[in-house]
Design a protein around this motif. Sequence first.
Motif, PDB file in Angstrom:
ATOM      1  N   LEU A  60       0.814  -1.217   0.000  1.00 48.66           N
ATOM      2  CA  LEU A  60       0.000   0.000   0.000  1.00 48.66           C
ATOM      3  C   LEU A  60       0.850   1.270   0.000  1.00 48.66           C
ATOM      4  N   ALA A  61       2.095   1.160   0.443  1.00 55.93           N
ATOM      5  CA  ALA A  61       2.990   2.320   0.456  1.00 55.93           C
ATOM      6  C   ALA A  61       3.530   2.632  -0.943  1.00 55.93           C
ATOM      7  N   GLY A  62       3.393   1.669  -1.831  1.00 49.93           N
ATOM      8  CA  GLY A  62       3.906   1.862  -3.182  1.00 49.93           C
ATOM      9  C   GLY A  62       2.813   2.265  -4.155  1.00 49.93           C
ATOM     10  N   PRO A  63       3.187   2.352  -5.425  1.00 47.55           N
ATOM     11  CA  PRO A  63       2.203   2.738  -6.447  1.00 47.55           C
ATOM     12  C   PRO A  63       1.250   1.573  -6.728  1.00 47.55           C
ATOM     13  N   LEU A  64      -0.030   1.853  -6.693  1.00 53.64           N
ATOM     14  CA  LEU A  64      -1.057   0.863  -7.022  1.00 53.64           C
ATOM     15  C   LEU A  64      -2.176   1.538  -7.797  1.00 53.64           C
ATOM     16  N   ARG A  65      -2.818   0.774  -8.632  1.00 53.41           N
ATOM     17  CA  ARG A  65      -4.022   1.287  -9.285  1.00 53.41           C
ATOM     18  C   ARG A  65      -5.107   1.426  -8.223  1.00 53.41           C
ATOM     19  N   PRO A  66      -6.021   2.377  -8.387  1.00 54.07           N
ATOM     20  CA  PRO A  66      -7.053   2.604  -7.363  1.00 54.07           C
ATOM     21  C   PRO A  66      -7.848   1.345  -7.000  1.00 54.07           C
ATOM     22  N   VAL A  67      -8.230   0.556  -7.987  1.00 53.79           N
ATOM     23  CA  VAL A  67      -9.005  -0.644  -7.691  1.00 53.79           C
ATOM     24  C   VAL A  67      -8.168  -1.658  -6.902  1.00 53.79           C
ATOM     25  N   THR A  68      -6.908  -1.766  -7.247  1.00 49.07           N
ATOM     26  CA  THR A  68      -6.018  -2.687  -6.532  1.00 49.07           C
ATOM     27  C   THR A  68      -5.799  -2.198  -5.109  1.00 49.07           C
ATOM     28  N   ARG A  69      -5.633  -0.897  -4.941  1.00 53.17           N
ATOM     29  CA  ARG A  69      -5.454  -0.323  -3.603  1.00 53.17           C
ATOM     30  C   ARG A  69      -6.653  -0.671  -2.712  1.00 53.17           C
ATOM     31  N   ARG A  70      -7.858  -0.527  -3.238  1.00 52.12           N
ATOM     32  CA  ARG A  70      -9.058  -0.863  -2.443  1.00 52.12           C
ATOM     33  C   ARG A  70      -9.081  -2.346  -2.087  1.00 52.12           C
TER      34      ARG A  70
END
Length: 99
Positions: A60-70
Amino acid sequence: MGQTAQPLWASAAVLQERVAPLLDAAGDGLEAAVYRISAASCYEKAGDLSRAINLFQAALAGPLRPVTRREVEGMLTACLARLKAESARRKARRTASAS
């Protein structure tokens, strides 16, 4: 069957976890996050919830697509709840055996 697979999940987690920093070093932070998520899932299946939680947080501290972050936030929440429940069960067992 579950306990037989636990060492295999743990081995897979270690390998996935080792790849993530290499991808970070190569400048592919998004792919590194995917490997951290995969490692976290493997640790969770292996029963190592603390390591799983750490890796979900690292992803979560790194770059993620919004859907993946959720999705990862949901996985983290579920893992934290499971750890809390297991801790409560252990505490209850200790209290019961001390009585």
